[in-house]
Scaffold this active site. Structure first.
Site, PDB file in Angstrom:
ATOM      1  N   GLN A  41       0.844  -1.205   0.000  1.00 54.96           N
ATOM      2  CA  GLN A  41       0.000   0.000   0.000  1.00 54.96           C
ATOM      3  C   GLN A  41       0.874   1.247   0.000  1.00 54.96           C
ATOM      4  O   GLN A  41       0.391   2.364  -0.133  1.00 54.96           O
ATOM      5  CB  GLN A  41      -0.900   0.015   1.245  1.00 54.96           C
ATOM      6  CG  GLN A  41      -1.827  -1.188   1.345  1.00 54.96           C
ATOM      7  CD  GLN A  41      -2.526  -1.241   2.700  1.00 54.96           C
ATOM      8  OE1 GLN A  41      -3.583  -0.637   2.893  1.00 54.96           O
ATOM      9  NE2 GLN A  41      -1.933  -1.953   3.630  1.00 54.96           N
ATOM     10  N   ASN A  42       2.178   1.041   0.196  1.00 55.50           N
ATOM     11  CA  ASN A  42       3.099   2.161   0.367  1.00 55.50           C
ATOM     12  C   ASN A  42       3.466   2.786  -0.978  1.00 55.50           C
ATOM     13  O   ASN A  42       3.522   2.106  -1.999  1.00 55.50           O
ATOM     14  CB  ASN A  42       4.376   1.700   1.083  1.00 55.50           C
ATOM     15  CG  ASN A  42       4.073   1.131   2.459  1.00 55.50           C
ATOM     16  OD1 ASN A  42       3.033   1.423   3.034  1.00 55.50           O
ATOM     17  ND2 ASN A  42       4.955   0.292   2.964  1.00 55.50           N
ATOM     18  N   ASP A  86       6.301   4.738  -1.157  1.00 58.72           N
ATOM     19  CA  ASP A  86       7.670   5.241  -0.959  1.00 58.72           C
ATOM     20  C   ASP A  86       8.702   4.565  -1.868  1.00 58.72           C
ATOM     21  O   ASP A  86       9.866   4.977  -1.893  1.00 58.72           O
ATOM     22  CB  ASP A  86       8.082   5.103   0.523  1.00 58.72           C
ATOM     23  CG  ASP A  86       7.923   3.668   1.055  1.00 58.72           C
ATOM     24  OD1 ASP A  86       7.531   3.527   2.233  1.00 58.72           O
ATOM     25  OD2 ASP A  86       8.165   2.713   0.297  1.00 58.72           O
ATOM     26  N   HIS A  94      -1.216   1.689  -4.404  1.00 60.59           N
ATOM     27  CA  HIS A  94      -1.541   3.112  -4.294  1.00 60.59           C
ATOM     28  C   HIS A  94      -0.558   3.970  -5.080  1.00 60.59           C
ATOM     29  O   HIS A  94      -0.429   5.170  -4.825  1.00 60.59           O
ATOM     30  CB  HIS A  94      -1.585   3.526  -2.813  1.00 60.59           C
ATOM     31  CG  HIS A  94      -2.654   2.829  -2.043  1.00 60.59           C
ATOM     32  ND1 HIS A  94      -2.605   2.654  -0.666  1.00 60.59           N
ATOM     33  CD2 HIS A  94      -3.786   2.222  -2.457  1.00 60.59           C
ATOM     34  CE1 HIS A  94      -3.688   1.983  -0.273  1.00 60.59           C
ATOM     35  NE2 HIS A  94      -4.421   1.710  -1.332  1.00 60.59           N
ATOM     36  N   CYS A 121      -3.802  13.719 -19.981  1.00 59.67           N
ATOM     37  CA  CYS A 121      -3.229  12.909 -21.084  1.00 59.67           C
ATOM     38  C   CYS A 121      -2.232  11.922 -20.476  1.00 59.67           C
ATOM     39  O   CYS A 121      -2.131  11.814 -19.254  1.00 59.67           O
ATOM     40  CB  CYS A 121      -2.549  13.825 -22.111  1.00 59.67           C
ATOM     41  SG  CYS A 121      -0.961  14.535 -21.569  1.00 59.67           S
ATOM     42  N   THR A 154       0.358  -3.018   8.728  1.00 59.32           N
ATOM     43  CA  THR A 154      -0.806  -2.292   8.216  1.00 59.32           C
ATOM     44  C   THR A 154      -1.955  -2.424   9.201  1.00 59.32           C
ATOM     45  O   THR A 154      -2.168  -3.468   9.803  1.00 59.32           O
ATOM     46  CB  THR A 154      -1.241  -2.798   6.817  1.00 59.32           C
ATOM     47  OG1 THR A 154      -2.464  -2.149   6.439  1.00 59.32           O
ATOM     48  CG2 THR A 154      -1.430  -4.301   6.773  1.00 59.32           C
ATOM     49  N   ASN A 161       2.134  -6.819  13.355  1.00 66.00           N
ATOM     50  CA  ASN A 161       1.806  -5.406  13.474  1.00 66.00           C
ATOM     51  C   ASN A 161       2.038  -4.968  14.921  1.00 66.00           C
ATOM     52  O   ASN A 161       1.845  -5.772  15.846  1.00 66.00           O
ATOM     53  CB  ASN A 161       0.337  -5.159  13.069  1.00 66.00           C
ATOM     54  CG  ASN A 161       0.102  -3.709  12.698  1.00 66.00           C
ATOM     55  OD1 ASN A 161       0.762  -3.169  11.803  1.00 66.00           O
ATOM     56  ND2 ASN A 161      -0.807  -3.059  13.409  1.00 66.00           N
TER      57      ASN A 161
HETATM   58  N1  APR Z   1       6.563  -2.584  13.445  1.00 66.99           N
HETATM   59  C1  APR Z   1       5.309  -3.125  13.407  1.00 66.99           C
HETATM   60  N2  APR Z   1       4.197  -2.392  13.196  1.00 66.99           N
HETATM   61  C2  APR Z   1       4.356  -1.061  13.001  1.00 66.99           C
HETATM   62  C3  APR Z   1       5.613  -0.421  13.017  1.00 66.99           C
HETATM   63  C4  APR Z   1       6.751  -1.245  13.251  1.00 66.99           C
HETATM   64  N3  APR Z   1       7.988  -0.738  13.281  1.00 66.99           N
HETATM   65  N4  APR Z   1       5.419   0.914  12.788  1.00 66.99           N
HETATM   66  C5  APR Z   1       4.092   1.099  12.650  1.00 66.99           C
HETATM   67  N5  APR Z   1       3.449  -0.074  12.782  1.00 66.99           N
HETATM   68  C6  APR Z   1       2.015  -0.351  12.638  1.00 66.99           C
HETATM   69  C7  APR Z   1       1.129   0.659  13.328  1.00 66.99           C
HETATM   70  O1  APR Z   1       0.835   0.239  14.641  1.00 66.99           O
HETATM   71  C8  APR Z   1      -0.131   0.651  12.449  1.00 66.99           C
HETATM   72  O2  APR Z   1      -1.130  -0.241  12.957  1.00 66.99           O
HETATM   73  O3  APR Z   1       1.725  -0.234  11.264  1.00 66.99           O
HETATM   74  C9  APR Z   1       0.351   0.115  11.098  1.00 66.99           C
HETATM   75  C10 APR Z   1       0.254   1.156   9.998  1.00 66.99           C
HETATM   76  O4  APR Z   1      -1.111   1.439   9.813  1.00 66.99           O
HETATM   77  P1  APR Z   1      -1.514   2.791   9.047  1.00 66.99           P
HETATM   78  O5  APR Z   1      -0.774   3.942   9.632  1.00 66.99           O
HETATM   79  O6  APR Z   1      -3.034   2.830   9.008  1.00 66.99           O
HETATM   80  O7  APR Z   1      -0.944   2.581   7.569  1.00 66.99           O
HETATM   81  P2  APR Z   1      -1.548   1.664   6.419  1.00 66.99           P
HETATM   82  O8  APR Z   1      -2.320   0.513   6.983  1.00 66.99           O
HETATM   83  O9  APR Z   1      -0.444   1.353   5.487  1.00 66.99           O
HETATM   84  O10 APR Z   1      -2.573   2.683   5.695  1.00 66.99           O
HETATM   85  C11 APR Z   1      -3.203   2.238   4.516  1.00 66.99           C
HETATM   86  O11 APR Z   1      -4.117   4.460   4.200  1.00 66.99           O
HETATM   87  O12 APR Z   1      -3.718   6.730   4.247  1.00 66.99           O
HETATM   88  C12 APR Z   1      -3.886   5.642   3.424  1.00 66.99           C
HETATM   89  O13 APR Z   1      -3.006   5.355   1.274  1.00 66.99           O
HETATM   90  C13 APR Z   1      -2.641   5.414   2.624  1.00 66.99           C
HETATM   91  O14 APR Z   1      -1.572   3.347   2.022  1.00 66.99           O
HETATM   92  C14 APR Z   1      -2.140   4.058   3.097  1.00 66.99           C
HETATM   93  C15 APR Z   1      -3.413   3.398   3.590  1.00 66.99           C
END
Ligand code: APR
Length: 256
Positions: free
Chosen positions: A111-112, A114, A129, A140, A201, A226
């Site tokens: 989903q990243n 970067d 994404h 275009c 995520t 997570n």
């Molecule tokens: N190790 C394990 N988990 C981690 C770490 C880490 N070092 N750092 C962060 N996290 C966890 C957080 O606790 C969180 O639950 O990663 C999760 C990231 O969740 P989000 O911030 O919601 O990100 P994501 O799920 O990728 O968001 C999905 O939302 O804003 C949109 O398009 C954007 O792609 C993104 C989508």
């Protein structure tokens, strides 16, 4: 006492069980979110220090924001470009690239935006994404480096396409937009996935999050790592709540 020991043996250490599932998988895939990049210095979105705690995503990451608040939209993307372009892959990206190189992982669905999985050497990467490194024209097929668009982004209404004059925007999926063809490619790529590593995520954004039940319905197992609980922990064979850098190192040590 013997029962408790037996129970523990039956449950087994989550890392050992994850390593065994990975070793036994025929078609493992990773599904990643912002949590795999926080150890590269890129804030995630929804945990305590997350981006959406301080910025309204509907103003700076939505199609409405792009259309109606161009100055605020581009100020955010100039700032975000500064953070993203200086980030380097971390041990988690390198671990996934090594698993793929060793034939233990089919690839990564992320989903990243970067671009760090590709920078780490992952080859089969589905960017659901998009990726911030490019800009595209809203009218275009023109594409250019994001730097070109951002350099012209302080013009009134934001940067314009040199070919057709329509507006340029980062080549990422904004809230309110359909996902790119990479989503359909990912659904196809996961159709015979027998193990999905769901990493970093919150599983709170659709349709990306739908990929987890999709793999389960296809008979695949899920290992979820997570820092915080997610709404889909119950779908996982193993759900590990911990820091991904540590878990990747531990699984690497188990030669998973
Ligand atoms: N190790 C394990 N988990 C981690 C770490 C880490 N070092 N750092 C962060 N996290 C966890 C957080 O606790 C969180 O639950 O990663 C999760 C990231 O969740 P989000 O911030 O919601 O990100 P994501 O799920 O990728 O968001 C999905 O939302 O804003 C949109 O398009 C954007 O792609 C993104 C989508």
């Amino acid at each position: 006492r013997a029962d408790r020991r037996a129970a523990r043996l039956e449950m087994g250490d989550p890392l050992d069980r994850s390593a065994a599932l990975l070793r036994g998988a025929r078609a493992a895939c990773a599904f990643t979110g912002a949590g795999v990049s926080t150890e590269s210095g890129i804030p995630d979105f929804r945990s305590a220090g997350g981006l959406w705690r301080g910025v309204d995503p509907m103003a700076v990451a939505s199609i409405q924001g792009f259309e109606h608040e161009p100055d605020r939209f581009y100020a955010f993307w100039r700032w975000r470009h500064g953070v993203l372009q200086s980030a380097k892959p971390n041990a988690v990206h390198r671990w996934l690239a090594a698993l793929e190189a060793g034939g233990r992982l089919r690839g990564v669905v992320t989903q990243n935006i970067d671009g760090l999985h590709r920078l780490a050497g992952s080859r089969a990467v589905h960017e659901l994404h998009g990726c911030f490194r490019q800009a595209r024209c809203d009218g275009c097929a023109h594409r250019c480096a994001i730097e070109t668009a951002l350099a012209a982004s302080q013009a009134p209404g934001g940067p314009r396409c040199p070919d057709c004059g329509a507006r340029l925007r980062p080549d990422v999926t904004l809230f309110g937009e359909l996902l790119p063809p990479a989503f359909d490619d990912a659904v196809e790529a996961l159709s015979d996935c027998d193990l999905l590593l769901v990493l970093g995520t919150s599983l709170s954004v659709y349709p990306a999050a739908q990929l987890v039940p999709h793999v389960r319905e296809g008979g695949g197992a899920v290992v979820l790592v997570n820092a915080e609980p997610t709404p889909m922990d119950a779908l996982a064979e193993v759900a590990i709540h911990g820091q991904l850098g540590q878990v990747a190192a531990a699984l690497g040590a188990r030669a998973a």
